[in-house]
Scaffold this motif. Structure first.
Motif, PDB file in Angstrom:
ATOM      1  N   SER A 283       1.241  -1.012  -0.329  1.00  0.00           N
ATOM      2  CA  SER A 283      -0.107   0.194   0.068  1.00  0.00           C
ATOM      3  C   SER A 283       1.314   0.860   0.217  1.00  0.00           C
ATOM      4  O   SER A 283       1.566   1.300   0.926  1.00  0.00           O
ATOM      5  N   ILE A 284       0.821   1.996  -1.014  1.00  0.00           N
ATOM      6  CA  ILE A 284       1.225   3.285  -0.984  1.00  0.00           C
ATOM      7  C   ILE A 284       0.292   4.431  -1.228  1.00  0.00           C
ATOM      8  O   ILE A 284      -0.121   4.212  -2.527  1.00  0.00           O
ATOM      9  N   HIS A 285      -0.024   5.293  -0.309  1.00  0.00           N
ATOM     10  CA  HIS A 285      -0.599   6.098   0.239  1.00  0.00           C
ATOM     11  C   HIS A 285      -2.054   5.727  -0.112  1.00  0.00           C
ATOM     12  O   HIS A 285      -3.060   6.206  -0.340  1.00  0.00           O
ATOM     13  N   GLY A 286      -2.180   4.451   0.093  1.00  0.00           N
ATOM     14  CA  GLY A 286      -3.338   4.204   0.485  1.00  0.00           C
ATOM     15  C   GLY A 286      -3.637   3.427  -0.295  1.00  0.00           C
ATOM     16  O   GLY A 286      -4.874   3.009  -0.721  1.00  0.00           O
ATOM     17  N   ASP A 287      -2.631   3.317  -1.513  1.00  0.00           N
ATOM     18  CA  ASP A 287      -3.624   2.639  -2.452  1.00  0.00           C
ATOM     19  C   ASP A 287      -2.648   1.542  -3.244  1.00  0.00           C
ATOM     20  O   ASP A 287      -1.307   1.636  -3.134  1.00  0.00           O
ATOM     21  N   LYS A 288      -3.420  -0.052  -3.486  1.00  0.00           N
ATOM     22  CA  LYS A 288      -2.374  -0.855  -3.976  1.00  0.00           C
ATOM     23  C   LYS A 288      -2.646  -1.069  -4.758  1.00  0.00           C
ATOM     24  O   LYS A 288      -1.541  -2.351  -5.889  1.00  0.00           O
ATOM     25  N   GLY A 289      -2.851  -0.080  -5.527  1.00  0.00           N
ATOM     26  CA  GLY A 289      -3.292  -0.940  -7.254  1.00  0.00           C
ATOM     27  C   GLY A 289      -1.661  -0.227  -7.985  1.00  0.00           C
ATOM     28  O   GLY A 289      -1.156   0.317  -8.147  1.00  0.00           O
ATOM     29  N   LYS A 290      -1.379  -1.702  -9.163  1.00  0.00           N
ATOM     30  CA  LYS A 290      -0.049  -1.016  -9.560  1.00  0.00           C
ATOM     31  C   LYS A 290       0.999  -1.164  -8.484  1.00  0.00           C
ATOM     32  O   LYS A 290       1.709  -0.757  -9.165  1.00  0.00           O
ATOM     33  N   ASN A 291       1.259  -1.847  -7.089  1.00  0.00           N
ATOM     34  CA  ASN A 291       1.731  -1.669  -6.374  1.00  0.00           C
ATOM     35  C   ASN A 291       2.307  -3.260  -6.291  1.00  0.00           C
ATOM     36  O   ASN A 291       2.406  -3.525  -4.883  1.00  0.00           O
ATOM     37  N   ALA A 292       2.246  -3.453  -7.048  1.00  0.00           N
ATOM     38  CA  ALA A 292       2.963  -5.008  -7.129  1.00  0.00           C
ATOM     39  C   ALA A 292       4.357  -5.480  -6.571  1.00  0.00           C
ATOM     40  O   ALA A 292       4.812  -4.928  -7.517  1.00  0.00           O
ATOM     41  N   GLN A 293       5.379  -5.692  -5.447  1.00  0.00           N
ATOM     42  CA  GLN A 293       6.309  -5.772  -5.261  1.00  0.00           C
ATOM     43  C   GLN A 293       6.971  -7.164  -6.066  1.00  0.00           C
ATOM     44  O   GLN A 293       6.680  -8.248  -5.284  1.00  0.00           O
ATOM     45  N   TYR A 294       8.372  -8.266  -6.380  1.00  0.00           N
ATOM     46  CA  TYR A 294       8.567  -9.006  -6.369  1.00  0.00           C
ATOM     47  C   TYR A 294       9.677  -8.599  -5.586  1.00  0.00           C
ATOM     48  O   TYR A 294      10.690  -8.851  -5.502  1.00  0.00           O
ATOM     49  N   THR A 295       9.354  -9.660  -4.816  1.00  0.00           N
ATOM     50  CA  THR A 295       9.990 -10.168  -3.278  1.00  0.00           C
ATOM     51  C   THR A 295      10.621 -11.473  -3.057  1.00  0.00           C
ATOM     52  O   THR A 295      11.295 -11.215  -2.027  1.00  0.00           O
TER      53      THR A 295
END
Length: 281
Positions: free
Chosen positions: A245-257
């Motif tokens: 969640s970046i600034h309360g938005d999860k859209g297009k914030n997939a992180q491959y870890t």
């Protein structure tokens, strides 16, 4: 590609406009090793727009095992050295057939190609086995090898991933540690326009550690308690994403870890079949 494949597989699925492009860029070439065999070779071009257009016209089954069966593509093992000699051995260097060695001036490396035979494929486990063929035994014996482990991972196991370095050239090497984070019964759908969906399923390791994109097929090593030696135990299969969640938005914030790895224990019987010296341990 063989002329029959070009006519029956490629042109059959092409639109009239696509056929014009393909026929302009795929020239019937008779000058090959067997003069009675007709194969199609693409005309050379450096025009990116033309290359993109040609690729867009090729509506064919590009799965590598299918291309192998159709005798369009062959697998090779690439070994690269900073000097012209194969493992600094002049006698073995002279055993290479023409066109199976080349010098990459940009990166300053000499590369040798060893022909392979595809002997086993599993879409479910996302793994394959290849065997070196048509190569003298002394050459094969000179290649570094590793022990294999079919042990199931334990919670405190530390894995070591051998992959290309972050330089981007794929010639440097990096050996980094990974921690076993989870074990899962995997299920993933890989779409295929020609043969239906491929299903990845079965036991997988979720590993937490550095991996670069393009590292599929990278080996994971672990300490084998039976031999007290490092042994190959799993193969990198897929990347696993998490949503942040970046600034309360999860859209297009997939992180491959995370990395998803296939344990060798899945194909234990196949490995023993094609490499009996490994044994059932």
């Amino acid at each position: 590609m063989p002329e029959a494949y070009f006519q029956n597989r490629v042109l059959r699925h092409a639109t009239p406009e696509d056929k014009k492009i393909l026929l302009n860029h795929y020239i019937l070439n008779h000058y090959i090793l067997n003069p009675k065999t007709k194969k199609r070779y693409p005309a050379q071009t450096k025009n990116k727009a033309q290359i993109k257009a040609i690729i867009g016209c090729l509506k064919i089954d590009t799965r590598w095992q299918q291309l192998y069966q159709e005798q369009i593509a062959d697998p090779f093992l690439f070994l690269s050295f900073s000097t012209p000699l194969f493992f600094n051995d002049s006698q073995m260097t002279t055993q290479w057939p023409e066109h199976h060695t080349f010098f990459d001036q940009r990166h300053g490396v000499h590369t040798y190609m060893l022909p392979l035979q595809l002997v086993f494929v599993s879409h479910s486990y996302d793994i394959a086995l290849c065997k070196i063929i048509n190569t003298p035994s002394p050459v094969v014996d000179s290649i570094p090898s590793t022990h294999l482990s079919f042990q199931k991972a334990q919670p405190d196991d530390v894995f070591y991933c051998l992959q290309a370095s972050p330089s981007g050239s794929h010639l440097g090497r990096l050996l980094n540690t990974c921690n076993l984070e989870s074990i899962m019964d995997h299920h993933a759908i890989k779409k295929d326009p020609f043969s239906g969906n491929h299903i990845h399923r079965g036991l997988r390791y979720i590993l937490n550690g550095y991996f670069r994109f393009g590292s599929s097929g990278a080996p994971y090593f672990c300490l084998d308690p039976k031999t007290n030696q490092m042994a190959l135990t799993a193969i990198h299969s897929e990347a696993a994403s998490i949503q942040l969640s970046i600034h309360g938005d999860k859209g297009k914030n997939a992180q491959y870890t995370r990395a998803i790895a296939t344990p060798l224990l899945h194909i234990k019987q196949e490995i023993i079949q094609y490499l009996p010296s490994v044994g059932p341990s």
